[in-house]
Design an enzyme around this catalytic site. Structure first.
Site, PDB file in Angstrom:
ATOM      1  N   ASP A 150       0.398  -0.944  -0.473  1.00  0.00           N
ATOM      2  CA  ASP A 150       1.066   0.278  -0.031  1.00  0.00           C
ATOM      3  C   ASP A 150       1.855   0.860  -1.193  1.00  0.00           C
ATOM      4  O   ASP A 150       2.885   0.322  -1.591  1.00  0.00           O
ATOM      5  CB  ASP A 150       2.033  -0.049   1.111  1.00  0.00           C
ATOM      6  N   MET A 198       1.040   6.559  -0.245  1.00  0.00           N
ATOM      7  CA  MET A 198       1.936   7.426   0.531  1.00  0.00           C
ATOM      8  C   MET A 198       2.817   8.125  -0.491  1.00  0.00           C
ATOM      9  O   MET A 198       3.944   7.704  -0.760  1.00  0.00           O
ATOM     10  CB  MET A 198       2.778   6.557   1.488  1.00  0.00           C
ATOM     11  N   GLY A 238       5.860   3.933   5.867  1.00  0.00           N
ATOM     12  CA  GLY A 238       7.124   3.831   5.135  1.00  0.00           C
ATOM     13  C   GLY A 238       7.721   2.449   5.092  1.00  0.00           C
ATOM     14  O   GLY A 238       8.430   2.123   4.153  1.00  0.00           O
ATOM     15  N   GLY A 272       6.974  -4.230   9.484  1.00  0.00           N
ATOM     16  CA  GLY A 272       7.763  -4.827  10.555  1.00  0.00           C
ATOM     17  C   GLY A 272       8.064  -3.932  11.745  1.00  0.00           C
ATOM     18  O   GLY A 272       8.925  -4.260  12.552  1.00  0.00           O
ATOM     19  N   MET A 282       4.263   3.591  -2.404  1.00  0.00           N
ATOM     20  CA  MET A 282       5.225   4.562  -1.858  1.00  0.00           C
ATOM     21  C   MET A 282       6.090   5.086  -2.997  1.00  0.00           C
ATOM     22  O   MET A 282       6.528   4.314  -3.852  1.00  0.00           O
ATOM     23  CB  MET A 282       6.113   3.893  -0.807  1.00  0.00           C
ATOM     24  N   ASP A 297      -3.452   0.115  10.728  1.00  0.00           N
ATOM     25  CA  ASP A 297      -2.344  -0.349   9.875  1.00  0.00           C
ATOM     26  C   ASP A 297      -1.008  -0.146  10.585  1.00  0.00           C
ATOM     27  O   ASP A 297      -0.618   0.987  10.864  1.00  0.00           O
ATOM     28  CB  ASP A 297      -2.388   0.471   8.571  1.00  0.00           C
ATOM     29  N   GLY A 298      -0.313  -1.267  10.828  1.00  0.00           N
ATOM     30  CA  GLY A 298       1.044  -1.206  11.366  1.00  0.00           C
ATOM     31  C   GLY A 298       1.204  -1.956  12.676  1.00  0.00           C
ATOM     32  O   GLY A 298       0.502  -1.676  13.646  1.00  0.00           O
ATOM     33  N   GLY A 299       2.089  -2.943  12.676  1.00  0.00           N
ATOM     34  CA  GLY A 299       2.392  -3.663  13.920  1.00  0.00           C
ATOM     35  C   GLY A 299       1.265  -4.540  14.419  1.00  0.00           C
ATOM     36  O   GLY A 299       1.179  -4.835  15.618  1.00  0.00           O
ATOM     37  N   MET A 314      -3.078   5.051  11.458  1.00  0.00           N
ATOM     38  CA  MET A 314      -1.711   4.531  11.317  1.00  0.00           C
ATOM     39  C   MET A 314      -1.157   4.250  12.713  1.00  0.00           C
ATOM     40  O   MET A 314      -1.039   5.150  13.538  1.00  0.00           O
ATOM     41  CB  MET A 314      -0.820   5.552  10.605  1.00  0.00           C
ATOM     42  N   SER A 361      -1.135  -7.288   3.905  1.00  0.00           N
ATOM     43  CA  SER A 361      -0.402  -6.267   3.171  1.00  0.00           C
ATOM     44  C   SER A 361       0.634  -6.906   2.247  1.00  0.00           C
ATOM     45  O   SER A 361       1.572  -7.561   2.692  1.00  0.00           O
ATOM     46  CB  SER A 361       0.288  -5.306   4.140  1.00  0.00           C
ATOM     47  N   GLY A 388       0.916  -7.123   7.717  1.00  0.00           N
ATOM     48  CA  GLY A 388       1.933  -7.504   6.739  1.00  0.00           C
ATOM     49  C   GLY A 388       2.839  -8.579   7.283  1.00  0.00           C
ATOM     50  O   GLY A 388       2.639  -9.776   7.032  1.00  0.00           O
ATOM     51  N   SER A 389       3.842  -8.182   8.057  1.00  0.00           N
ATOM     52  CA  SER A 389       4.852  -9.148   8.496  1.00  0.00           C
ATOM     53  C   SER A 389       4.243 -10.282   9.323  1.00  0.00           C
ATOM     54  O   SER A 389       4.653 -11.435   9.180  1.00  0.00           O
ATOM     55  CB  SER A 389       5.969  -8.436   9.263  1.00  0.00           C
ATOM     56  N   HIS A 396      -4.265  -5.482   0.885  1.00  0.00           N
ATOM     57  CA  HIS A 396      -3.805  -4.103   1.117  1.00  0.00           C
ATOM     58  C   HIS A 396      -2.546  -3.805   0.304  1.00  0.00           C
ATOM     59  O   HIS A 396      -1.573  -4.553   0.353  1.00  0.00           O
ATOM     60  CB  HIS A 396      -3.529  -3.937   2.612  1.00  0.00           C
ATOM     61  N   HIS A 433      -3.466   2.039  -0.267  1.00  0.00           N
ATOM     62  CA  HIS A 433      -3.015   3.082   0.660  1.00  0.00           C
ATOM     63  C   HIS A 433      -1.861   3.805  -0.030  1.00  0.00           C
ATOM     64  O   HIS A 433      -0.787   3.228  -0.192  1.00  0.00           O
ATOM     65  CB  HIS A 433      -2.576   2.374   1.961  1.00  0.00           C
TER      66      HIS A 433
HETATM   67  C1  DX5 Z   1       3.449   0.861   6.477  1.00  0.00           C
HETATM   68  C2  DX5 Z   1       2.354   0.254   5.672  1.00  0.00           C
HETATM   69  C3  DX5 Z   1       1.751  -0.994   6.195  1.00  0.00           C
HETATM   70  C4  DX5 Z   1       2.691  -2.171   6.323  1.00  0.00           C
HETATM   71  C5  DX5 Z   1       2.342  -2.824   7.617  1.00  0.00           C
HETATM   72  O1  DX5 Z   1       3.750   2.087   5.913  1.00  0.00           O
HETATM   73  O2  DX5 Z   1       1.298   1.193   5.550  1.00  0.00           O
HETATM   74  O3  DX5 Z   1       0.618  -1.366   5.430  1.00  0.00           O
HETATM   75  O4  DX5 Z   1       2.587  -3.134   5.304  1.00  0.00           O
HETATM   76  O5  DX5 Z   1       3.279  -3.798   7.889  1.00  0.00           O
HETATM   77  P1  DX5 Z   1       3.324  -4.552   9.284  1.00  0.00           P
HETATM   78  O6  DX5 Z   1       2.037  -5.269   9.450  1.00  0.00           O
HETATM   79  O7  DX5 Z   1       4.492  -5.461   9.128  1.00  0.00           O
HETATM   80  O8  DX5 Z   1       3.536  -3.515  10.343  1.00  0.00           O
HETATM   81 ZN    ZN Z   2      -0.618   0.539   4.529  1.00  0.00          ZN
END
Ligand code: DX5
Ligand code: ZN
Length: 217
Positions: A36, A69, A146, A149, A38, A179-181, A141, A9, A201-202, A34, A67
């Site tokens: 995001d 949002m 949003g 991390g 927003m 997606d996420g964590g 999700m 991401s 991502g992180s 990926h 993605h």
């Molecule tokens: C959150 C995003 C994710 C984000 C995930 O709204 O949709 O794509 O980048 O980040 P990590 O992998 O750090 O949870």
């Molecule tokens: Zn995403």
């Protein structure tokens, strides 16, 4: 076990080191990236739009997994597709009716892009079911959309299993993305539950990028 697709991401990339970090993503041979998008309304944060993605597209041949949002998904989907999105995933909560959601899926496909559907973690799975026969991807999700991390919500595993069983029973072919964590540990659980694509991502960008991507495979 089948090979999983890792979608790093861009949200967690260090923009001061974009070129070198992107080169590491490419060297890892992962096929997807990926994005995001927003808008400061649907979620609080504002990220980037079509121009930034165009830059990444010039620099690599990666599959652009977008993605959105945003409060105006019809408008933003078109902008991102014009800029070269390969997959466009939007939120069921961002449109008012089933009819509008079906229309947007059809319009994304008519523009030559693949279509994905997603929902916030608290949205009932029943709100996604009407679209599963029409989409190329369902995004689970595992954090509140949003920001990056955040910690993985284990409830996502039940949803992945549900969508995997549903796909088999209804002879469908959508991909299941999460997606996420995502890290080595949660990624493994998602794979076992039936996920095909892991967004990270992180975890990827806070360490040795190539090693981290390899550890998710
Ligand atoms: C959150 C995003 C994710 C984000 C995930 O709204 O949709 O794509 O980048 O980040 P990590 O992998 O750090 O949870
Ligand atoms: Zn995403």
């Amino acid at each position: 076990m089948k090979e999983i697709i890792v979608a790093p991401s861009v949200l967690s990339l260090d923009y001061a080191k974009t070129e070198s970090q992107l080169a590491k993503v490419v060297a890892s041979k992962t096929p997807w990236l990926h994005f995001d998008v927003m808008d400061g309304h649907f979620v609080e944060a504002i990220t980037f739009g079509p121009n930034v993605m165009k830059g990444f597209k010039k620099a690599t041949n990666l599959f652009m997994d977008v993605h959105i949002m945003v409060d105006q998904p019809v408008k933003v989907a078109k902008q991102m597709i014009d800029a070269g999105a390969d997959m466009l995933t939007f939120h069921v909560e961002s449109l008012d009716s089933e009819h509008e959601i079906h229309q947007l899926i059809a319009s994304i496909k008519a523009q030559g892009c693949k279509a994905g559907i997603t929902a916030r973690p608290g949205t009932h799975i029943a709100n996604i079911l009407p679209y599963l026969a029409s989409v190329d991807l369902v995004l689970v999700m595992s954090v509140e959309p949003g920001k990056g991390g955040q910690s993985f919500m284990p409830h996502a595993l039940d949803k992945i299993k549900y969508f995997a069983t549903y796909r088999k029973e209804h002879k469908l072919s959508y991909l299941i993305e999460v997606d996420g964590g995502i890290n080595e540990e949660t990624g493994k659980l998602c794979k076992e539950a039936g996920a095909d694509v892991l967004v990270a991502g992180s975890y990827v960008f806070d360490g040795d990028i190539e090693e981290r991507i390899a550890s998710l495979r």
